[in-house]
Motif scaffolding. Sequence first.
Motif, PDB file in Angstrom:
ATOM      1  N   TYR A 104       0.914  -1.149   0.107  1.00  0.00           N
ATOM      2  CA  TYR A 104       0.021   0.130   0.102  1.00  0.00           C
ATOM      3  C   TYR A 104       0.902   1.247  -0.009  1.00  0.00           C
ATOM      4  O   TYR A 104       0.489   2.383  -0.902  1.00  0.00           O
ATOM      5  CB  TYR A 104      -1.060   0.035   1.209  1.00  0.00           C
ATOM      6  N   LEU A 105       1.721   1.360   0.891  1.00  0.00           N
ATOM      7  CA  LEU A 105       2.738   2.567   0.951  1.00  0.00           C
ATOM      8  C   LEU A 105       3.413   2.689  -0.327  1.00  0.00           C
ATOM      9  O   LEU A 105       3.566   3.932  -0.931  1.00  0.00           O
ATOM     10  CB  LEU A 105       3.631   2.393   1.936  1.00  0.00           C
ATOM     11  N   ARG A 106       4.063   1.736  -1.033  1.00  0.00           N
ATOM     12  CA  ARG A 106       4.671   1.842  -2.177  1.00  0.00           C
ATOM     13  C   ARG A 106       3.833   2.452  -3.411  1.00  0.00           C
ATOM     14  O   ARG A 106       4.038   3.153  -4.144  1.00  0.00           O
ATOM     15  CB  ARG A 106       5.358   0.569  -2.440  1.00  0.00           C
ATOM     16  N   GLU A 107       2.301   1.819  -3.473  1.00  0.00           N
ATOM     17  CA  GLU A 107       1.605   2.261  -4.345  1.00  0.00           C
ATOM     18  C   GLU A 107       1.261   3.851  -4.098  1.00  0.00           C
ATOM     19  O   GLU A 107       1.160   4.612  -5.073  1.00  0.00           O
ATOM     20  CB  GLU A 107       0.414   1.511  -4.212  1.00  0.00           C
ATOM     21  N   ARG A 108       1.114   4.213  -2.909  1.00  0.00           N
ATOM     22  CA  ARG A 108       0.827   5.463  -2.588  1.00  0.00           C
ATOM     23  C   ARG A 108       1.865   6.459  -2.513  1.00  0.00           C
ATOM     24  O   ARG A 108       1.828   7.571  -3.142  1.00  0.00           O
ATOM     25  CB  ARG A 108       0.123   5.710  -1.028  1.00  0.00           C
ATOM     26  N   GLU A 109       2.992   6.152  -1.898  1.00  0.00           N
ATOM     27  CA  GLU A 109       4.248   7.075  -1.848  1.00  0.00           C
ATOM     28  C   GLU A 109       5.004   7.214  -3.119  1.00  0.00           C
ATOM     29  O   GLU A 109       5.976   8.178  -3.213  1.00  0.00           O
ATOM     30  CB  GLU A 109       4.974   6.737  -0.681  1.00  0.00           C
ATOM     31  N   GLN A 110       5.003   5.882  -3.909  1.00  0.00           N
ATOM     32  CA  GLN A 110       6.113   5.859  -5.119  1.00  0.00           C
ATOM     33  C   GLN A 110       5.403   6.060  -6.301  1.00  0.00           C
ATOM     34  O   GLN A 110       5.880   5.488  -7.398  1.00  0.00           O
ATOM     35  CB  GLN A 110       6.689   4.526  -5.091  1.00  0.00           C
ATOM     36  N   VAL A 111       4.361   6.748  -6.530  1.00  0.00           N
ATOM     37  CA  VAL A 111       3.636   7.128  -7.776  1.00  0.00           C
ATOM     38  C   VAL A 111       4.717   7.547  -8.656  1.00  0.00           C
ATOM     39  O   VAL A 111       4.581   7.021  -9.826  1.00  0.00           O
ATOM     40  CB  VAL A 111       2.512   7.898  -7.542  1.00  0.00           C
ATOM     41  N   ASN A 112       5.410   8.451  -8.575  1.00  0.00           N
ATOM     42  CA  ASN A 112       6.591   8.794  -9.492  1.00  0.00           C
ATOM     43  C   ASN A 112       8.102   8.702  -9.002  1.00  0.00           C
ATOM     44  O   ASN A 112       8.951   9.204  -9.534  1.00  0.00           O
ATOM     45  CB  ASN A 112       6.231  10.428  -9.835  1.00  0.00           C
ATOM     46  N   ASN A 113       8.150   7.633  -7.966  1.00  0.00           N
ATOM     47  CA  ASN A 113       9.521   7.495  -7.531  1.00  0.00           C
ATOM     48  C   ASN A 113      10.192   8.631  -6.908  1.00  0.00           C
ATOM     49  O   ASN A 113      11.605   8.567  -7.102  1.00  0.00           O
ATOM     50  CB  ASN A 113      10.238   6.700  -8.443  1.00  0.00           C
ATOM     51  N   VAL A 114       9.625   9.734  -6.624  1.00  0.00           N
ATOM     52  CA  VAL A 114      10.204  10.943  -5.861  1.00  0.00           C
ATOM     53  C   VAL A 114      10.845  10.654  -4.692  1.00  0.00           C
ATOM     54  O   VAL A 114      11.470  11.533  -4.155  1.00  0.00           O
ATOM     55  CB  VAL A 114       9.259  11.982  -6.248  1.00  0.00           C
ATOM     56  N   TYR A 115      10.364   9.628  -3.818  1.00  0.00           N
ATOM     57  CA  TYR A 115      10.976   9.358  -2.672  1.00  0.00           C
ATOM     58  C   TYR A 115      11.672   8.225  -2.468  1.00  0.00           C
ATOM     59  O   TYR A 115      11.531   7.115  -3.250  1.00  0.00           O
ATOM     60  CB  TYR A 115       9.679   8.804  -1.584  1.00  0.00           C
ATOM     61  N   LEU A 116      12.677   8.009  -1.519  1.00  0.00           N
ATOM     62  CA  LEU A 116      13.493   7.000  -1.428  1.00  0.00           C
ATOM     63  C   LEU A 116      12.850   6.311  -0.051  1.00  0.00           C
ATOM     64  O   LEU A 116      12.731   7.146   0.932  1.00  0.00           O
ATOM     65  CB  LEU A 116      15.148   7.300  -1.069  1.00  0.00           C
ATOM     66  N   GLU A 117      12.616   4.992  -0.227  1.00  0.00           N
ATOM     67  CA  GLU A 117      12.021   4.223   0.982  1.00  0.00           C
ATOM     68  C   GLU A 117      13.393   3.839   1.903  1.00  0.00           C
ATOM     69  O   GLU A 117      14.215   3.225   1.502  1.00  0.00           O
ATOM     70  CB  GLU A 117      11.388   3.011   0.470  1.00  0.00           C
ATOM     71  N   LYS A 118      13.349   4.563   3.149  1.00  0.00           N
ATOM     72  CA  LYS A 118      14.188   3.872   4.095  1.00  0.00           C
ATOM     73  C   LYS A 118      13.831   3.373   5.455  1.00  0.00           C
ATOM     74  O   LYS A 118      12.911   3.715   5.781  1.00  0.00           O
ATOM     75  CB  LYS A 118      15.358   5.146   4.099  1.00  0.00           C
ATOM     76  N   MET A 119      14.572   2.476   5.991  1.00  0.00           N
ATOM     77  CA  MET A 119      14.536   2.219   7.280  1.00  0.00           C
ATOM     78  C   MET A 119      15.429   3.260   8.230  1.00  0.00           C
ATOM     79  O   MET A 119      16.697   3.356   7.975  1.00  0.00           O
ATOM     80  CB  MET A 119      14.865   0.818   7.645  1.00  0.00           C
ATOM     81  N   GLN A 120      14.634   4.084   9.089  1.00  0.00           N
ATOM     82  CA  GLN A 120      15.505   4.807   9.979  1.00  0.00           C
ATOM     83  C   GLN A 120      14.992   4.534  11.478  1.00  0.00           C
ATOM     84  O   GLN A 120      13.827   4.254  11.811  1.00  0.00           O
ATOM     85  CB  GLN A 120      15.139   6.402   9.647  1.00  0.00           C
ATOM     86  N   THR A 121      15.995   5.039  12.256  1.00  0.00           N
ATOM     87  CA  THR A 121      15.570   5.066  13.716  1.00  0.00           C
ATOM     88  C   THR A 121      14.860   6.161  14.236  1.00  0.00           C
ATOM     89  O   THR A 121      15.191   7.496  13.738  1.00  0.00           O
ATOM     90  CB  THR A 121      16.902   5.037  14.694  1.00  0.00           C
ATOM     91  N   VAL A 122      13.739   6.011  14.693  1.00  0.00           N
ATOM     92  CA  VAL A 122      12.941   7.113  15.165  1.00  0.00           C
ATOM     93  C   VAL A 122      12.847   7.021  16.748  1.00  0.00           C
ATOM     94  O   VAL A 122      12.528   6.145  17.397  1.00  0.00           O
ATOM     95  CB  VAL A 122      11.370   7.278  14.766  1.00  0.00           C
ATOM     96  N   GLU A 123      12.772   8.239  17.517  1.00  0.00           N
ATOM     97  CA  GLU A 123      12.281   8.415  18.905  1.00  0.00           C
ATOM     98  C   GLU A 123      10.956   8.477  19.181  1.00  0.00           C
ATOM     99  O   GLU A 123      10.258   9.417  18.812  1.00  0.00           O
ATOM    100  CB  GLU A 123      13.258   9.474  19.346  1.00  0.00           C
TER     101      GLU A 123
END
Length: 176
Positions: free
Chosen positions: A79-98
């Motif tokens: 779902y996230l890839r379909e929504r957020e990657q429509v034009n591949n303008v974002y890089l999907e990353k795993m990051q640490t969040v507080e």
Amino acid sequence: MKDFWVFGYGSLMWRPGFDFVESKRARLHGFHRSLCIYSHVYRGTAEKPGLVLGLDAGGFCDGMAFKVTEDATQKVVDYLREREQVNNVYLEKMQTVELEDGSSAQAIVYVADCTHAQYASALSIEAAAQIVAAASGIAGPNHEYVSATLEHLQQMGVRDEGLERVWHFVNTHWSK
């Protein structure tokens, strides 16, 4: 992948669109929220782009983290890839969040790809506001996106001065 978190800093905060078992306020270091993505689909068109948020390098960003169970992983990632990657303008990353409780977690985040043609680098407040005031896409007018994001941030007690300045300029110069 075991249970995981998704970090939202724009519309994912107020319209995640996927099932989650827990949500917490969270902070991501090393990136800040910025109207740095030209939207050709959701809040604009290729002919008249809008502006949406991306995570740009530097600083920190307060947002929401959503915990997803292991059994929902593939469905949510798809779902996230379909929504957020429509034009591949974002890089999907795993990051640490507080997380707000002081713990930390690994989260999927969508970072602006500064090499992409839709990356809007260093727009002035005035230029960003003019785009936001005029653009509209399949998800509605661009100004509604900015307004909803600011409303959610205010409910969380989070200030985003850059976004607030753009919104102020929209309202004082281009409101209908």
